[in-house]
Design an enzyme around this catalytic site. Structure first.
Site, PDB file in Angstrom:
ATOM      1  CB  SER A  55       2.355   2.035  -5.134  1.00  0.00           C
ATOM      2  OG  SER A  55       1.773   0.831  -4.664  1.00  0.00           O
ATOM      3  CB  SER A  56      -2.439   2.499  -3.701  1.00  0.00           C
ATOM      4  OG  SER A  56      -3.526   2.556  -2.788  1.00  0.00           O
ATOM      5  CE1 TYR A  88      -5.549   0.932  -7.562  1.00  0.00           C
ATOM      6  CE2 TYR A  88      -5.600   0.754  -5.164  1.00  0.00           C
ATOM      7  CZ  TYR A  88      -5.338   1.485  -6.309  1.00  0.00           C
ATOM      8  OH  TYR A  88      -4.863   2.771  -6.199  1.00  0.00           O
ATOM      9  CE  LYS A 127      -2.037   1.238  -7.886  1.00  0.00           C
ATOM     10  NZ  LYS A 127      -1.379   2.006  -8.961  1.00  0.00           N
TER      11      LYS A 127
END
Length: 254
Positions: free
Chosen positions: A138-139, A153, A157
């Site tokens: 993920s981030s 984005y 995520k």
């Protein structure tokens, strides 16, 4: 530390560059066989050759992970070729960060749906192995808002957090663990932040300054965490989101 991965088989999506390549090479360094996919035929062939040179078996295929049939067929074929499957790392990202319908569609299909499709194809093989691991990359963009220009984005995520937590609880009884690794900014040649460094030096410098450690991560630093979580050494870690960001995030996890 011996991670007890020798002879096991792990599959990495987006495994030819950046974080995915580092993960594939780290598995190989631990003696694990590796399967990987990416879009480029040449990049897949080169990576497979490099992994085999480390003394392990490797298998690769060029495909688009948003093609569900192609992705799931690859996973089934990889498991058949390697006579089993012990874990997957869903790493591929569209890096789609705008707010248009097209941006959201790309992020959904690549970052979120491909993770679900890969997991569903892998679970029967992981269950047969007696134990298995599912890692989604993920981030920190899914945890904190870094600006509306990254909304598609970050949204997908963040959706991975719910999906993987729910998945982890569902597959725990099968002795399969599902976890997330959330990198912070990660620099490698030819990657997103390398392009920012070239095209917008001020943004690059500001991003470096934002992190109290004064630098970005290397792909290897992310890979080390992902491979450890995939190993029996992390046998009671499940449903976790492991942040690897050098203290860039400011929230207190709950």
């Amino acid at each position: 530390m011996d991670l007890h991965l020798a002879g096991k088989h792990f599959l990495v999506t987006g495994g030819t560059r950046g974080i995915g390549r580092a993960i594939a090479e780290t598995f190989a360094a631990e003696g694990a066989n590796v399967s990987l996919c990416a879009r480029s035929v040449d990049a897949v062939a080169e990576t497979v050759h490099a992994l085999e040179a480390k003394g392990v078996k490797a298998f690769g295929r060029a495909l688009d992970v948003t093609d569900t049939d192609a992705l799931q067929s690859f996973i089934r074929d990889a498991a058949a070729k390697m006579k089993g499957l012990d874990g997957i790392v869903a790493n591929t990202s569209a890096l789609s960060s705008g707010d248009s319908v097209a941006d959201f569609d790309a992020a959904y299909r690549t970052d979120l749906l491909h993770t679900r499709n890969a997991a569903e194809a892998a679970i029967p093989f992981l269950e047969k192995a007696g134990a298995g691991s599912i890692i989604a990359i993920s981030s920190i963009s899914g945890s904190e808002d870094y600006g509306y220009d990254g909304v598609s984005y970050g949204t997908m995520k963040a959706a991975l957090f719910f999906y993987v937590k729910s998945l982890a609880r569902h597959v725990a009884k099968k002795n399969i663990r599902a976890n997330i690794v959330s990198p912070g900014t990660t620099y490698f040649e030819g990657g997103f932040w390398d392009k920012v460094k070239i095209n917008d030096p001020k943004q690059f410098a500001d991003t470096i300054a934002f992190n109290p450690m004064g630098r970005m991560a290397t792909p290897q630093e992310i890979a080390d965490v992902a491979v450890f979580l995939s190993s029996p050494r992390a046998s009671f870690v499940a449903g976790a989101n492991v942040v690897v960001d050098g203290t860039a995030t400011q929230r207190i996890p709950n």
